[in-house]
Design a protein around this motif. Structure first.
Motif, PDB file in Angstrom:
ATOM      1  N   ALA A  59       0.835  -1.217   0.000  1.00 20.74           N
ATOM      2  CA  ALA A  59       0.000   0.000   0.000  1.00 20.74           C
ATOM      3  C   ALA A  59       0.860   1.254   0.000  1.00 20.74           C
ATOM      4  N   LEU A  60       1.889   1.262   0.869  1.00 22.92           N
ATOM      5  CA  LEU A  60       2.757   2.440   0.940  1.00 22.92           C
ATOM      6  C   LEU A  60       3.514   2.639  -0.371  1.00 22.92           C
ATOM      7  N   SER A  61       3.938   1.521  -0.965  1.00 25.08           N
ATOM      8  CA  SER A  61       4.650   1.612  -2.233  1.00 25.08           C
ATOM      9  C   SER A  61       3.750   2.233  -3.289  1.00 25.08           C
ATOM     10  N   ALA A  62       2.481   1.756  -3.354  1.00 29.38           N
ATOM     11  CA  ALA A  62       1.549   2.302  -4.348  1.00 29.38           C
ATOM     12  C   ALA A  62       1.308   3.786  -4.099  1.00 29.38           C
ATOM     13  N   LEU A  63       1.085   4.151  -2.841  1.00 31.72           N
ATOM     14  CA  LEU A  63       0.834   5.562  -2.523  1.00 31.72           C
ATOM     15  C   LEU A  63       2.037   6.431  -2.877  1.00 31.72           C
ATOM     16  N   SER A  64       3.240   5.903  -2.552  1.00 32.60           N
ATOM     17  CA  SER A  64       4.436   6.716  -2.819  1.00 32.60           C
ATOM     18  C   SER A  64       4.679   6.886  -4.312  1.00 32.60           C
ATOM     19  N   LEU A  65       4.143   5.947  -5.119  1.00 30.87           N
ATOM     20  CA  LEU A  65       4.308   6.046  -6.574  1.00 30.87           C
ATOM     21  C   LEU A  65       3.144   6.775  -7.247  1.00 30.87           C
ATOM     22  N   GLY A  66       2.222   7.271  -6.434  1.00 28.81           N
ATOM     23  CA  GLY A  66       1.106   8.027  -7.009  1.00 28.81           C
ATOM     24  C   GLY A  66      -0.049   7.155  -7.451  1.00 28.81           C
ATOM     25  N   ASP A  67      -0.062   5.898  -7.022  1.00 30.36           N
ATOM     26  CA  ASP A  67      -1.182   5.018  -7.348  1.00 30.36           C
ATOM     27  C   ASP A  67      -2.171   5.056  -6.194  1.00 30.36           C
ATOM     28  N   TYR A  68      -3.298   5.745  -6.440  1.00 25.36           N
ATOM     29  CA  TYR A  68      -4.278   5.884  -5.357  1.00 25.36           C
ATOM     30  C   TYR A  68      -5.541   5.059  -5.610  1.00 25.36           C
ATOM     31  N   ARG A  69      -5.431   4.120  -6.561  1.00 27.05           N
ATOM     32  CA  ARG A  69      -6.626   3.350  -6.910  1.00 27.05           C
ATOM     33  C   ARG A  69      -6.558   1.889  -6.475  1.00 27.05           C
ATOM     34  N   THR A  70      -5.346   1.370  -6.388  1.00 27.17           N
ATOM     35  CA  THR A  70      -5.228  -0.036  -5.991  1.00 27.17           C
ATOM     36  C   THR A  70      -5.825  -0.244  -4.604  1.00 27.17           C
ATOM     37  N   PRO A  71      -6.764  -1.168  -4.469  1.00 24.22           N
ATOM     38  CA  PRO A  71      -7.395  -1.378  -3.160  1.00 24.22           C
ATOM     39  C   PRO A  71      -6.364  -1.768  -2.093  1.00 24.22           C
ATOM     40  N   ILE A  72      -6.550  -1.221  -0.916  1.00 23.43           N
ATOM     41  CA  ILE A  72      -5.670  -1.563   0.213  1.00 23.43           C
ATOM     42  C   ILE A  72      -6.336  -2.698   0.983  1.00 23.43           C
ATOM     43  N   THR A  73      -5.592  -3.808   1.079  1.00 23.68           N
ATOM     44  CA  THR A  73      -6.201  -5.015   1.672  1.00 23.68           C
ATOM     45  C   THR A  73      -5.964  -5.107   3.170  1.00 23.68           C
ATOM     46  N   MET A  74      -5.038  -4.333   3.648  1.00 22.92           N
ATOM     47  CA  MET A  74      -4.682  -4.432   5.064  1.00 22.92           C
ATOM     48  C   MET A  74      -5.847  -3.986   5.955  1.00 22.92           C
ATOM     49  N   HIS A  75      -6.053  -4.701   7.017  1.00 25.01           N
ATOM     50  CA  HIS A  75      -7.134  -4.351   7.931  1.00 25.01           C
ATOM     51  C   HIS A  75      -6.568  -3.730   9.208  1.00 25.01           C
ATOM     52  N   GLY A  76      -7.453  -3.347  10.072  1.00 26.73           N
ATOM     53  CA  GLY A  76      -7.036  -2.842  11.374  1.00 26.73           C
ATOM     54  C   GLY A  76      -6.711  -1.345  11.330  1.00 26.73           C
ATOM     55  N   TYR A  77      -6.156  -0.882  12.430  1.00 28.62           N
ATOM     56  CA  TYR A  77      -5.924   0.555  12.598  1.00 28.62           C
ATOM     57  C   TYR A  77      -4.963   1.094  11.545  1.00 28.62           C
ATOM     58  N   THR A  78      -3.831   0.360  11.363  1.00 29.51           N
ATOM     59  CA  THR A  78      -2.852   0.834  10.388  1.00 29.51           C
ATOM     60  C   THR A  78      -3.442   0.813   8.982  1.00 29.51           C
ATOM     61  N   GLY A  79      -4.167  -0.265   8.677  1.00 29.77           N
ATOM     62  CA  GLY A  79      -4.836  -0.323   7.370  1.00 29.77           C
ATOM     63  C   GLY A  79      -5.824   0.821   7.214  1.00 29.77           C
ATOM     64  N   GLY A  80      -6.523   1.129   8.317  1.00 24.29           N
ATOM     65  CA  GLY A  80      -7.470   2.239   8.286  1.00 24.29           C
ATOM     66  C   GLY A  80      -6.787   3.564   7.983  1.00 24.29           C
ATOM     67  N   LEU A  81      -5.632   3.767   8.605  1.00 26.90           N
ATOM     68  CA  LEU A  81      -4.880   5.003   8.332  1.00 26.90           C
ATOM     69  C   LEU A  81      -4.505   5.096   6.857  1.00 26.90           C
ATOM     70  N   LEU A  82      -4.022   3.969   6.315  1.00 29.12           N
ATOM     71  CA  LEU A  82      -3.633   3.966   4.903  1.00 29.12           C
ATOM     72  C   LEU A  82      -4.844   4.230   4.007  1.00 29.12           C
ATOM     73  N   LYS A  83      -5.963   3.622   4.344  1.00 31.08           N
ATOM     74  CA  LYS A  83      -7.168   3.829   3.545  1.00 31.08           C
ATOM     75  C   LYS A  83      -7.660   5.276   3.653  1.00 31.08           C
ATOM     76  N   THR A  84      -7.533   5.823   4.852  1.00 26.36           N
ATOM     77  CA  THR A  84      -7.928   7.223   5.024  1.00 26.36           C
ATOM     78  C   THR A  84      -7.056   8.133   4.167  1.00 26.36           C
ATOM     79  N   LEU A  85      -5.754   7.849   4.198  1.00 26.68           N
ATOM     80  CA  LEU A  85      -4.842   8.647   3.368  1.00 26.68           C
ATOM     81  C   LEU A  85      -5.220   8.498   1.894  1.00 26.68           C
ATOM     82  N   GLN A  86      -5.449   7.267   1.477  1.00 31.88           N
ATOM     83  CA  GLN A  86      -5.818   7.027   0.085  1.00 31.88           C
ATOM     84  C   GLN A  86      -7.144   7.730  -0.263  1.00 31.88           C
ATOM     85  N   GLY A  87      -8.122   7.580   0.616  1.00 27.49           N
ATOM     86  CA  GLY A  87      -9.424   8.186   0.375  1.00 27.49           C
ATOM     87  C   GLY A  87      -9.334   9.700   0.303  1.00 27.49           C
TER      88      GLY A  87
END
Lengths: 338, 172
Positions: A59-87
């Motif tokens: 997820a971090l790799s995709a975000l750092s490369l400007g890919d904001y569409r690939t679904p983030i599969t990670m769950h939990g608090y950290t996954g939530g943070l990543l999804k919030t950032l993506q959203g």
């Protein structure tokens, strides 16, 4: 750590813990794909943890490369943070698209400084657009005013030109008869004389007047005399060629110039004029019958120092001969009565 | 159905000045008490699937009424979204955002954060947001004048719970 170590009963336990921590450390610090040693393969929690870390890496790799569409599969608090950032980024990208299409009213209230910059940008764009709209209105008004000013000036120019033409007309036209006045006629005649001199062509000039005009004035009044003169001028204009020159010389005397014309043709034209007047029913001039006498002079200006005054004097002399010979006739000099 | 007694109208929901001491606000807890007890009863009577369907239909009806009352003046999609965001936030309903929108294709991706229905609940992915799905469908259908199908596709919790929905026009 000491508590955990104390609960590890064997060297193998301690080695397994060290191995697991080493794998986790490699995952976090070196980005290595975890390779689980056989001794730990059965540890479901470790496997799940490593999968989560791998998911976070992806997820971090995709975000750092400007890919904001690939679904983030990670769950939990950290996954939530990543999804919030993506959203948030996805929403902000949508906002940028709307701004690009001209929707400048959007504001955002998340992502801290990023949001502040976005809001500042849209605020500036709104102000710039507002200013441009004001300027557009201003320029439209200026253009309108300018257009009105141009129109007003053009109208003034047109009126001035018309006035100038009227003045020029007045300055060059005899106000009673509408033909050229004496000054303008003489000016044109001088040019024609010089042209004939240059081209070695014949210069034909005629003087004519109304027979017994003084008696018409005395018996019928000057207004009838004026009517006769206007009628005469109208007849000349209608019966002569467009390039023949007609002028009022003074009183009831008219002066005619026949450019590029032979003596014979000029004489014939004058004769036709005289006859048309004599044969007229005079209905257009109050029924007052009258006749005209004319004198035609022809000369080659290049043969000697002949002036316009010489030509006029000669035509006047021919007119005088017409009067002497009984009026209502045309006399040509060199002497020839028609 | 014979003559109806409970057709919704805004007179039932607006401030009628009767709560002079307690005011207009109510705890989310109380809202959820009503919401989930109703769901409980519906599930008992009709089963889970039918209970969700009824909540979805309820949400859609609410979305349509909400649109008529607050958003019908929107002149374009941007003003529709901006006003929806403003009113939903002002009334303490949710934080509504658009991630993607292609109205020509009739496809949207939306997020709703801090909503009344599931915020703070377990994010196992099994929590139903049927009411929210219906509500968003009602809003979009009212604006676009075409039927929308809205589905929750993700749900997570960081500082607050966020649900992601896809919306798609479908022909009846």
């Amino acid at each position: 750590m000491g508590d955990i170590s104390s609960r590890l009963r064997t060297d193998d336990d301690r080695a397994s813990l060290d191995s697991a921590l080493g794998i986790l450390n490699d995952c976090l610090t070196k980005g290595k794909k975890p390779v689980i040693p056989p001794a730990l393969e059965g540890n479901g929690k470790l496997v799940a943890l490593l999968q989560d870390i791998a998911g976070m890496h992806a997820a971090l790799s995709a975000l750092s490369l400007g890919d904001y569409r690939t679904p983030i599969t990670m769950h939990g608090y950290t996954g939530g943070l990543l999804k919030t950032l993506q959203g948030n980024v996805r929403h902000m990208l949508w906002m940028f698209d709307q701004v690009a299409e001209g929707a400048l009213s959007h504001q955002i209230d998340y992502m801290g400084d990023f949001a502040a910059s976005f809001n500042s940008m849209t605020h500036s764009l709104r102000e710039a657009r507002s200013m441009l709209e004001r300027q557009k209105t201003l320029y439209a008004e200026l253009a309108d005013n300018l257009s009105q000013e141009v129109e007003a000036r053009m109208n003034a120019q047109k009126a001035l030109r018309h006035e100038l033409e009227c003045q020029r007309e007045l300055a060059s036209t005899d106000s009673l008869t509408g033909v050229a006045n004496r000054r303008i006629f003489l000016q044109m005649a001088r040019h024609e004389l010089e042209r004939c001199r240059r081209n070695r062509t014949l210069f034909c000039l005629a003087m004519l007047d109304v027979d017994y005009f003084k008696e018409i004035n005395d018996s019928r009044g000057h207004h009838i005399g004026d009517t006769v003169l206007r009628y005469l001028a109208k007849s000349f204009t209608q019966n002569l060629r467009s390039y023949d020159m007609i002028g009022r010389y003074g009183g009831d005397e008219f002066i005619l110039l026949f450019p590029s014309t032979s003596l014979h043709d000029a004489a014939r034209t004058l004769k036709r004029l005289r006859k048309s007047i004599a044969d007229s029913d005079f209905s257009d001039c109050g029924g007052i019958p009258f006749t005209i006498s004319a004198g035609l002079a022809a000369m080659f200006p290049h043969q000697g120092d002949i002036s316009l005054q010489d030509a006029i004097a000669k035509a006047d002399k021919a007119l005088y001969l017409s009067k002497q010979r009984g009026r209502n006739r045309v006399t040509v000099l060199p002497d020839e009565e028609l | 159905m014979s003559e109806r007694r409970y057709s919704f109208c805004w007179d039932l929901a607006r401030d009628i000045g009767a709560r002079k001491n307690l005011g207009l606000l109510v705890h989310v807890e109380e809202y959820r008490l009503v919401h989930f007890c109703l769901r409980d009863v519906l599930e008992q009577h009709y089963g889970t699937e039918q209970a969700d369907a009824l909540f979805r239909e309820t949400g859609e009806l609410a979305g349509r009424h909400f649109y008529e009352r607050f958003l019908s003046e929107a002149t374009d999609f941007n003003s529709f979204v901006a006003e929806a965001q403003r009113v939903l936030r002002k009334l303490g309903i949710s934080i509504f955002r658009v991630e993607e929108a292609n109205l020509e294709l009739g496809k949207l991706v939306l997020t709703v954060t801090e909503d009344l229905e599931c915020s703070g609940l377990s994010v196992t992915g099994e929590v139903s947001c049927a009411y929210n799905e219906g509500f968003l469908a009602g809003l979009l259908s009212s604006y676009v004048k075409r039927k929308f199908h809205v589905q929750k596709v993700d749900c997570w919790c960081a500082e607050a719970t966020t649900c992601r929905f896809t919306a798609q026009i479908f022909e009846v």
